[in-house]
Design an enzyme around this catalytic site. Structure first.
Site, PDB file in Angstrom:
ATOM      1  N   CYS A  15     -31.006 -29.881  -5.614  1.00  0.00           N
ATOM      2  CA  CYS A  15     -31.973 -29.567  -6.766  1.00  0.00           C
ATOM      3  C   CYS A  15     -33.046 -30.575  -6.853  1.00  0.00           C
ATOM      4  O   CYS A  15     -33.915 -30.465  -8.635  1.00  0.00           O
ATOM      5  CB  CYS A  15     -30.853 -29.204  -7.793  1.00  0.00           C
ATOM      6  SG  CYS A  15     -29.905 -28.697  -7.729  1.00  0.00           S
ATOM      7  N   SER A  34     -19.646 -20.099 -10.188  1.00  0.00           N
ATOM      8  CA  SER A  34     -20.669 -19.709  -9.710  1.00  0.00           C
ATOM      9  C   SER A  34     -20.229 -19.479  -8.543  1.00  0.00           C
ATOM     10  O   SER A  34     -19.219 -20.059  -7.704  1.00  0.00           O
ATOM     11  CB  SER A  34     -21.990 -20.735  -9.288  1.00  0.00           C
ATOM     12  OG  SER A  34     -23.134 -20.081  -9.170  1.00  0.00           O
ATOM     13  N   GLN A  40     -18.651 -26.959  -9.640  1.00  0.00           N
ATOM     14  CA  GLN A  40     -18.509 -27.453  -7.907  1.00  0.00           C
ATOM     15  C   GLN A  40     -16.780 -27.019  -8.138  1.00  0.00           C
ATOM     16  O   GLN A  40     -15.940 -28.095  -7.549  1.00  0.00           O
ATOM     17  CB  GLN A  40     -19.254 -28.896  -8.276  1.00  0.00           C
ATOM     18  CG  GLN A  40     -20.621 -28.750  -7.635  1.00  0.00           C
ATOM     19  CD  GLN A  40     -21.123 -28.276  -6.954  1.00  0.00           C
ATOM     20  OE1 GLN A  40     -20.259 -28.013  -5.349  1.00  0.00           O
ATOM     21  NE2 GLN A  40     -22.380 -27.858  -6.096  1.00  0.00           N
ATOM     22  N   HIS A  90     -21.528 -18.597  -5.487  1.00  0.00           N
ATOM     23  CA  HIS A  90     -22.184 -18.691  -4.511  1.00  0.00           C
ATOM     24  C   HIS A  90     -21.562 -20.151  -3.431  1.00  0.00           C
ATOM     25  O   HIS A  90     -22.241 -20.615  -2.884  1.00  0.00           O
ATOM     26  CB  HIS A  90     -23.513 -18.913  -4.376  1.00  0.00           C
ATOM     27  CG  HIS A  90     -24.315 -19.960  -5.228  1.00  0.00           C
ATOM     28  ND1 HIS A  90     -25.204 -21.270  -4.166  1.00  0.00           N
ATOM     29  CD2 HIS A  90     -24.729 -19.524  -6.013  1.00  0.00           C
ATOM     30  CE1 HIS A  90     -25.776 -21.560  -5.191  1.00  0.00           C
ATOM     31  NE2 HIS A  90     -25.860 -20.961  -6.113  1.00  0.00           N
TER      32      HIS A  90
HETATM   33  N1  PLP Z   1     -23.967 -26.590 -11.735  1.00  0.00           N
HETATM   34  C1  PLP Z   1     -23.585 -27.444 -10.641  1.00  0.00           C
HETATM   35  C2  PLP Z   1     -22.558 -28.383 -10.934  1.00  0.00           C
HETATM   36  C3  PLP Z   1     -24.220 -27.133  -9.464  1.00  0.00           C
HETATM   37  O1  PLP Z   1     -24.045 -27.740  -8.463  1.00  0.00           O
HETATM   38  C4  PLP Z   1     -24.923 -26.481  -9.821  1.00  0.00           C
HETATM   39  C5  PLP Z   1     -25.528 -25.937  -8.650  1.00  0.00           C
HETATM   40  O2  PLP Z   1     -25.927 -26.395  -7.051  1.00  0.00           O
HETATM   41  C6  PLP Z   1     -25.191 -25.593 -10.992  1.00  0.00           C
HETATM   42  C7  PLP Z   1     -24.578 -25.888 -12.280  1.00  0.00           C
HETATM   43  C8  PLP Z   1     -26.403 -24.483 -10.927  1.00  0.00           C
HETATM   44  O3  PLP Z   1     -25.792 -23.511 -10.359  1.00  0.00           O
HETATM   45  P1  PLP Z   1     -26.342 -22.299  -9.668  1.00  0.00           P
HETATM   46  O4  PLP Z   1     -26.890 -22.416  -8.241  1.00  0.00           O
HETATM   47  O5  PLP Z   1     -25.590 -20.935 -10.044  1.00  0.00           O
HETATM   48  O6  PLP Z   1     -27.778 -21.578 -10.830  1.00  0.00           O
END
Ligand code: PLP
Length: 379
Positions: A325, A199, A179, A201
């Site tokens: 999530c 990441s 983030q 996206h």
């Molecule tokens: N870590 C954080 C702080 C996130 O906000 C997210 C996704 O929401 C992830 C890890 C996971 O990333 P990814 O969706 O690319 O697996």
């Protein structure tokens, strides 16, 4: 649609989609192939790696592509534990990490590790000293995120990085920067972190691609995915070339407009704080300072978050209840803040991107006010 959920995922700009389409249709050779087209793709992947590494401020040779942030987190944690298997079986983290970290740690607990979770302060901040005080002689790893995905707090990764070796020179440091990447100033190299997860996206890139930086202290991180030996033997699996190309393009676009985007996000967030604060019973949860500019958590205290999300959705407005999530369950982050239950149950998250306009915020504020005025609160 009014999209205020950029912390969950982001729209892909046309230029990113075009770049990916070109790779899919015209540059589809496997980078491991022995003929010219394969060689060309291998060179291309290295150029794209340089672009992403440039934005993280790390040597490209220390950056491996992964399938997502979740994989990067799991790999970093597992690789750190393997490298420090003789140091001990203790890990320090925070109570407000993403589940990609917490669930991996839960597995390790089942395998005999003990985990200390440092609690946040009431404002969501994590105290560097509290993290360092939890480090023991047998601590293999400290894992602290850069920016919290639900409330937006920026955590003191650099301070922990600078002081950790004085506490235990063997302990490795991982930060989940998913983030924070291109949202707050950050240098992987200067942070003192041994592992940094990102990441694509979350910054206008495609889903299904991420990257992990591994610092010099861990020369050869143990692969999470052993196999054909791609990514210099660190991460097997045929390179997702179109995704990597899209990731690099998204990084290029975001970096080119970074000062304007940051300024825009700060203005949008300030506008949201002002308009939303005028709604009766609405409490801002995110901190005013030490916060990423794209995340704002608020509680319309007394009105259940799930109902708010559904009501706004019916009006074409996308916000999330806590974190996307958690699928309706009360989030561990909100719980960890120790807020009264009525406040906790009403937390929603608005998150912004370069595309977010003032009109979007005004529409959301009006919808939230209607929700407050027209719907019955919980008992
Ligand atoms: N870590 C954080 C702080 C996130 O906000 C997210 C996704 O929401 C992830 C890890 C996971 O990333 P990814 O969706 O690319 O697996």
């Amino acid at each position: 649609m009014i999209y205020l959920d950029h912390a969950a995922t982001t729209p892909v700009p046309q230029a990113v989609a075009d770049t990916m389409y070109d790779v899919l249709r015209n540059q589809y050779a496997n980078p491991s192939a022995q003929y010219r087209a394969g060689y060309d793709m291998r060179i291309q992947v290295e150029e794209w790696r340089e672009v992403v590494a440039g934005a993280l401020d790390c040597p490209p040779s220390r950056l491996s592509f992964t399938s997502c942030g979740t994989e990067g987190d799991a790999w970093a944690i597992r690789a750190a534990c393997w490298r420090n298997r003789r140091v001990g079986r203790h890990i320090v983290t925070t109570a407000v990490e993403h589940n990609a970290v917490l669930e991996t740690l839960k597995q390790l607990q089942e395998e005999g590790y003990s985990v200390t979770q440092v609690a946040p302060r009431a404002d969501g901040a994590i105290d560097a000293q509290a993290v360092l005080s939890a480090v023991r002689p047998d601590t293999a790893l400290v894992s602290v995120m850069l920016v919290n995905n639900e409330i937006g707090n920026r955590y003191p990764v650099e301070e922990i990085g600078a002081r950790l070796r004085g506490v235990n020179p063997e302990t490795l440091l991982h930060t989940d920067a998913v983030q924070g990447f291109l949202k707050v100033p950050f240098s992987a190299k200067a942070s003192g972190a041994d592992f940094v997860t990102v990441s694509a996206h979350k910054i206008g890139g495609p889903k299904g691609i991420g990257a992990l930086y591994v610092g010099e202290r861990v020369k050869n991180p143990r692969p999470l995915l052993p196999g054909g030996g791609q990514e210099a033997g660190r991460r097997s699996g045929t390179e997702a070339t179109a995704q990597i190309a899209g990731f690099a393009k998204a990084v290029e676009l975001r970096r080119a407009a970074l000062p304007e985007t940051m300024e825009h996000l700060r203005e949008i967030r300030a506008c949201a704080v002002e308009l939303l604060s005028a709604i009766p019973d609405l409490r801002v949860i995110s901190p005013e300072t030490d916060s990423a500019p794209h995340i704002l958590a608020v509680s319309l205290t007394g009105w259940p978050a799930a109902n708010i999300v559904t009501d706004l959705s019916a009006q074409g407005i996308c916000v999330s209840a806590g974190s996307a999530c958690h699928q309706g369950r009360l989030s561990h982050v909100v719980k960890a803040l120790g807020l009264p239950p009525r406040v906790q149950k009403s937390v929603i998250r608005l998150s912004f991107g370069p595309e977010t306009s003032r009109a979007d915020i005004e529409a959301c504020a009006a919808a939230l006010r209607r929700h407050h005025d027209e719907r019955l609160p919980m008992l």
